[in-house]
Design an enzyme around this catalytic site. Structure first.
Site, PDB file in Angstrom:
ATOM      1  N   HIS A 336      22.935  79.943  77.752  1.00 32.04           N
ATOM      2  CA  HIS A 336      23.502  79.065  78.328  1.00 32.04           C
ATOM      3  C   HIS A 336      24.242  77.897  77.596  1.00 32.04           C
ATOM      4  O   HIS A 336      23.625  77.242  76.800  1.00 32.04           O
ATOM      5  CB  HIS A 336      22.500  78.353  79.306  1.00 32.04           C
ATOM      6  CG  HIS A 336      23.190  77.339  80.159  1.00 32.04           C
ATOM      7  ND1 HIS A 336      23.792  77.674  81.552  1.00 32.04           N
ATOM      8  CD2 HIS A 336      23.480  75.991  80.125  1.00 32.04           C
ATOM      9  CE1 HIS A 336      24.410  76.739  81.935  1.00 32.04           C
ATOM     10  NE2 HIS A 336      24.253  75.792  81.329  1.00 32.04           N
ATOM     11  N   ALA A 337      25.537  77.761  77.649  1.00 29.63           N
ATOM     12  CA  ALA A 337      26.360  76.827  76.834  1.00 29.63           C
ATOM     13  C   ALA A 337      25.846  75.496  76.860  1.00 29.63           C
ATOM     14  O   ALA A 337      25.491  74.843  78.159  1.00 29.63           O
ATOM     15  CB  ALA A 337      27.764  76.873  77.140  1.00 29.63           C
ATOM     16  N   HIS A 366      35.083  72.268  77.540  1.00 24.05           N
ATOM     17  CA  HIS A 366      34.608  71.366  78.214  1.00 24.05           C
ATOM     18  C   HIS A 366      33.104  70.886  77.167  1.00 24.05           C
ATOM     19  O   HIS A 366      32.765  69.514  77.338  1.00 24.05           O
ATOM     20  CB  HIS A 366      33.715  72.153  79.565  1.00 24.05           C
ATOM     21  CG  HIS A 366      32.513  71.483  80.017  1.00 24.05           C
ATOM     22  ND1 HIS A 366      32.532  70.383  81.055  1.00 24.05           N
ATOM     23  CD2 HIS A 366      31.227  71.501  79.700  1.00 24.05           C
ATOM     24  CE1 HIS A 366      31.406  69.987  81.267  1.00 24.05           C
ATOM     25  NE2 HIS A 366      30.588  70.705  80.504  1.00 24.05           N
ATOM     26  N   GLU A 367      32.551  71.717  76.476  1.00 25.28           N
ATOM     27  CA  GLU A 367      31.206  71.342  75.933  1.00 25.28           C
ATOM     28  C   GLU A 367      31.729  70.295  74.481  1.00 25.28           C
ATOM     29  O   GLU A 367      31.049  69.660  74.237  1.00 25.28           O
ATOM     30  CB  GLU A 367      30.749  72.327  75.030  1.00 25.28           C
ATOM     31  CG  GLU A 367      30.017  73.548  76.156  1.00 25.28           C
ATOM     32  CD  GLU A 367      29.120  72.798  77.016  1.00 25.28           C
ATOM     33  OE1 GLU A 367      28.568  72.030  76.470  1.00 25.28           O
ATOM     34  OE2 GLU A 367      28.629  73.246  78.299  1.00 25.28           O
ATOM     35  N   HIS A 370      31.562  66.842  75.541  1.00 20.41           N
ATOM     36  CA  HIS A 370      30.178  66.207  75.306  1.00 20.41           C
ATOM     37  C   HIS A 370      29.940  65.697  73.760  1.00 20.41           C
ATOM     38  O   HIS A 370      29.787  64.332  73.604  1.00 20.41           O
ATOM     39  CB  HIS A 370      28.901  67.062  75.570  1.00 20.41           C
ATOM     40  CG  HIS A 370      28.768  67.537  76.985  1.00 20.41           C
ATOM     41  ND1 HIS A 370      28.520  66.496  78.235  1.00 20.41           N
ATOM     42  CD2 HIS A 370      28.997  68.571  77.722  1.00 20.41           C
ATOM     43  CE1 HIS A 370      28.397  67.239  78.979  1.00 20.41           C
ATOM     44  NE2 HIS A 370      28.613  68.436  78.981  1.00 20.41           N
ATOM     45  N   GLU A 394      29.814  65.164  82.091  1.00 18.45           N
ATOM     46  CA  GLU A 394      30.273  66.374  82.344  1.00 18.45           C
ATOM     47  C   GLU A 394      31.766  66.377  82.580  1.00 18.45           C
ATOM     48  O   GLU A 394      32.579  67.349  82.646  1.00 18.45           O
ATOM     49  CB  GLU A 394      29.563  66.993  83.540  1.00 18.45           C
ATOM     50  CG  GLU A 394      27.958  67.031  83.339  1.00 18.45           C
ATOM     51  CD  GLU A 394      27.581  68.090  82.167  1.00 18.45           C
ATOM     52  OE1 GLU A 394      28.515  69.108  82.133  1.00 18.45           O
ATOM     53  OE2 GLU A 394      26.650  68.180  81.718  1.00 18.45           O
ATOM     54  N   HIS A 494      19.339  75.757  85.783  1.00 18.05           N
ATOM     55  CA  HIS A 494      19.207  74.067  85.892  1.00 18.05           C
ATOM     56  C   HIS A 494      17.903  73.952  86.670  1.00 18.05           C
ATOM     57  O   HIS A 494      17.442  72.910  86.405  1.00 18.05           O
ATOM     58  CB  HIS A 494      20.385  73.497  86.405  1.00 18.05           C
ATOM     59  CG  HIS A 494      21.777  73.745  85.611  1.00 18.05           C
ATOM     60  ND1 HIS A 494      22.259  75.071  85.530  1.00 18.05           N
ATOM     61  CD2 HIS A 494      22.130  72.813  84.774  1.00 18.05           C
ATOM     62  CE1 HIS A 494      23.152  74.668  84.787  1.00 18.05           C
ATOM     63  NE2 HIS A 494      23.309  73.659  84.148  1.00 18.05           N
ATOM     64  N   TYR A 504      27.386  67.886  88.029  1.00 23.47           N
ATOM     65  CA  TYR A 504      28.235  68.580  88.142  1.00 23.47           C
ATOM     66  C   TYR A 504      29.242  68.373  89.362  1.00 23.47           C
ATOM     67  O   TYR A 504      30.343  68.418  89.210  1.00 23.47           O
ATOM     68  CB  TYR A 504      27.520  70.107  88.134  1.00 23.47           C
ATOM     69  CG  TYR A 504      26.993  70.201  86.733  1.00 23.47           C
ATOM     70  CD1 TYR A 504      27.517  70.593  85.415  1.00 23.47           C
ATOM     71  CD2 TYR A 504      25.474  70.326  86.825  1.00 23.47           C
ATOM     72  CE1 TYR A 504      26.754  70.679  84.255  1.00 23.47           C
ATOM     73  CE2 TYR A 504      24.739  70.510  85.741  1.00 23.47           C
ATOM     74  CZ  TYR A 504      25.435  70.612  84.280  1.00 23.47           C
ATOM     75  OH  TYR A 504      24.525  70.652  83.186  1.00 23.47           O
TER      76      TYR A 504
END
Length: 595
Positions: A336-337, A366-367, A370, A394, A494, A504
């Site tokens: 999971h990323a 997206h990542e 963060h 997020e 999750h 999210y």
């Protein structure tokens, strides 16, 4: 030595008689932050190893490190209560509040229960990471989550889709007992901190009361529900055309296994089945990336260059040395990323099993959001090294991903020219199948957990309540009966890993607000869905100013930095998809809408 001890004892006694002071509160917080930073780094390193090298030993080490952090966080949170009634400066008052929310799973003061809780949490995450479905019980044909994800995305055989959907959900029933116990222990810890239950504690992290936050997410959902209902109606009748009336009903929920994703949380994989004639986006990013023999590392480099084009500094060399970009062949990992800041300064990493496709191209953007957020606030005190709220964290990367437009792909050399605007319905439909389809799923996961934590939903009602919420919000249902012998929520990472999910849903609201405001700052005058802030220094300056705030101020002030308003507003989504919503309403004319 005895005299020194006696003096300290007398001073402590005097302090108890007169009550704590502001200076003592400041010293307490300094001590707590220094200790928690060290313990957080230790737990982060142990968790990294557990996630990238799953064994009984790494699981035990991660559980122990997390136990030390959680126990310390809870101990400090309880001690902080005695300073709450002081007339504290804003920064100290905020730190006291955030200290009470420093851990997702609050451990009780009983050391045995704290140890049990962290062991359960580590075990549940590892059980998910090791999950396999072996058709017919044949160990030589076992499918991991990557394999099943690919089948769900590409197969058009409803029997095969149901088989792998049902197969993946079969990993979850063994988790139910441990999950139930985890809820019991976490609730005890939350009550010791003064919260009604763990769900109320989670809802307290948004600069408003738990009750106000519940009303806020309901308000936001009502703003976007009409758009979702039009999309749902259109997809339902298009799938009915594909699979026939015996598989897809004319009215009512859509079978969950037909939507291209194992949780039906995003529907973009079924775009070819529902795409209108003549509205092809005009390019296939997956095909382009594969044709260029793009490597996983090059995929990440594309993402990094977007942020540096906004005047952010490049990622540190250690990022490239320590990240996990592909699934190792020799061990189990959690694919999971996720993005990591292992030392809370600049040991930035991502953990992914990158596939060369358009989805992962967007996930990487997206990542990295963060990571760049983490580094932007690393000068803040430890308790402020976080997003303005978890939805902000997020939303940042998703905001950047909204700038992955045809115009952006032209600028970075992946497209020769942007397709004509008359293909925008296809472009918007593809994005709505990702973004709009996600909204109710993003809402219901924590709606379910809040009911579980509060005791409204008992263990013998877990699965029934899960599917009631999925029908209510998503309008999806399982193809067969799902009784309490199943534990379908546990088939979602999750839930197994105790990661709050409302972030999210909020991110999907905020990203469109951010995108609209930053596009305006960048001087974009075209349709908002065609705007990209790539290379615009003013948009980068505004974004960076907000990121550097971390959690030092209420999220309303951070929102105002970018958008000029202090209220979350889902109408930005409706504006973004307005051409599509009008088109969907026309396509659905005379057909049932809703379920």
């Amino acid at each position: 030595m005895k005299r020194t001890f006696l003096v300290a004892l007398l001073m402590a006694a005097a302090s108890c008689r007169r009550g704590p002071t502001v200076e003592e509160a400041r010293q307490f917080l300094d001590r707590a932050e220094a200790d928690l930073l060290e313990l957080a780094n230790e737990a982060s390193r142990a968790s990294w190893v557990q996630s990238t090298y799953i064994t009984l030993d790494t699981e035990a080490l991660a559980a122990k490190a997390n136990e030390r952090f959680i126990s310390a966080a809870v101990r400090y949170a309880k001690e902080a209560v005695k300073y709450e009634k002081l007339n504290l400066p804003d920064d100290l008052k905020r730190k006291i509040h955030l200290l009470k929310l420093a851990t997702t799973l609050p451990a009780p003061s009983d050391p045995a229960l704290a140890a049990e809780m962290t062991k359960l949490a580590a075990g549940l995450e590892s059980a998910y990471g090791k999950g396999r479905y072996c058709p017919g019980g044949d160990a030589s044909k076992c499918l991991n989550i990557d394999d099943i994800t690919r089948i769900m995305a590409t197969s058009r055989d409803p029997r095969q889709l149901y088989d792998v959907w049902n197969g993946w959900h079969s990993i979850a029933p063994p988790m139910k007992k441990d999950f139930t116990r985890l809820v019991e222990i976490a609730n005890q810890g939350a009550r010791e901190l003064g919260f009604a239950d763990t769900g109320a504690m989670w809802r307290s992290g948004y600069d408003m009361s738990p009750e106000e936050f519940s009303r806020e997410v309901d308000r936001l959902w009502e703003q976007v529900r009409p758009l979702y209902e039009q999309l749902h109606a259109y997809v339902r009748w298009k799938l009915r055309e594909k699979y026939g009336p015996s598989v897809v009903p004319e009215k009512g929920p859509i079978p969950a296994h037909l939507l291209g994703n194992i949780w039906a949380q995003q529907w973009d994989n079924i775009y070819p089945l529902v795409a209108p004639a003549g509205a092809d986006p005009g390019y296939d990013l997956t095909a382009i990336l594969k044709r260029r023999n793009t490597t996983p590392v090059e995929m990440v480099r594309y993402g990094e260059r977007f942020y540096t084009s906004l005047s952010f500094e490049p990622l540190p060399p250690t990022f490239w040395e320590r990240s996990m970009f592909t699934r190792p062949r020799d061990r189990d990992v959690v694919c999971h990323a996720s993005a990591w800041d292992v030392d809370n300064v600049d040991d930035l990493r991502i953990k992914m099993c990158i596939e060369i496709n358009a989805d992962d191209f967007n996930v990487i953007h997206h990542e990295l959001g963060h990571n760049f957020y983490q580094r932007a606030y690393n000068k803040q005190p430890f308790l402020f090294r976080a997003g303005a709220n978890d939805g902000f964290h997020e939303a940042i990367g998703d905001t950047i991903a909204l700038s992955v437009t045809p115009e952006y792909l032209v600028k970075i050399g992946l497209l020769d020219r942007a397709p004509d605007a008359n293909r925008d319905i296809g472009l918007l439909l593809g994005r709505a199948l990702d973004k709009v389809a996600f909204l109710p799923f993003g809402l219901l996961i924590d709606q379910w957990r809040w009911k579980v934590f509060s005791g409204e939903v008992k263990p013998d009602q877990y699965n029934r309540a899960w599917w009631e919420l999925r029908r209510k919000y998503q309008g999806v249902a399982p193809a067969g009966e799902r009784g309490e012998e199943f534990f379908d929520p546990g088939a979602k990472y999750h839930v197994a890993a105790s990661v709050p999910y409302m972030r999210y849903f909020l991110a999907h609201i905020l990203q469109f607000q951010f995108h609209k405001a930053l596009s305006e700052a960048a001087g974009c005058t075209g349709p908002i869905h065609r705007c990209s802030i790539y290379g615009n220094k003013e948009a980068g300056r505004r974004l960076k100013a907000m990121l550097e705030m971390g959690a030092s101020r209420p999220w309303q002030e951070a929102l105002e930095k970018i958008t000029g308003t202090r209220q979350m507003d889902a109408t930005a989504i409706r504006s973004y998809f307005k051409p599509l919503e009008d088109w969907l309403a026309e396509q659905n004319r005379g057909k049932p809408v809703g379920w």
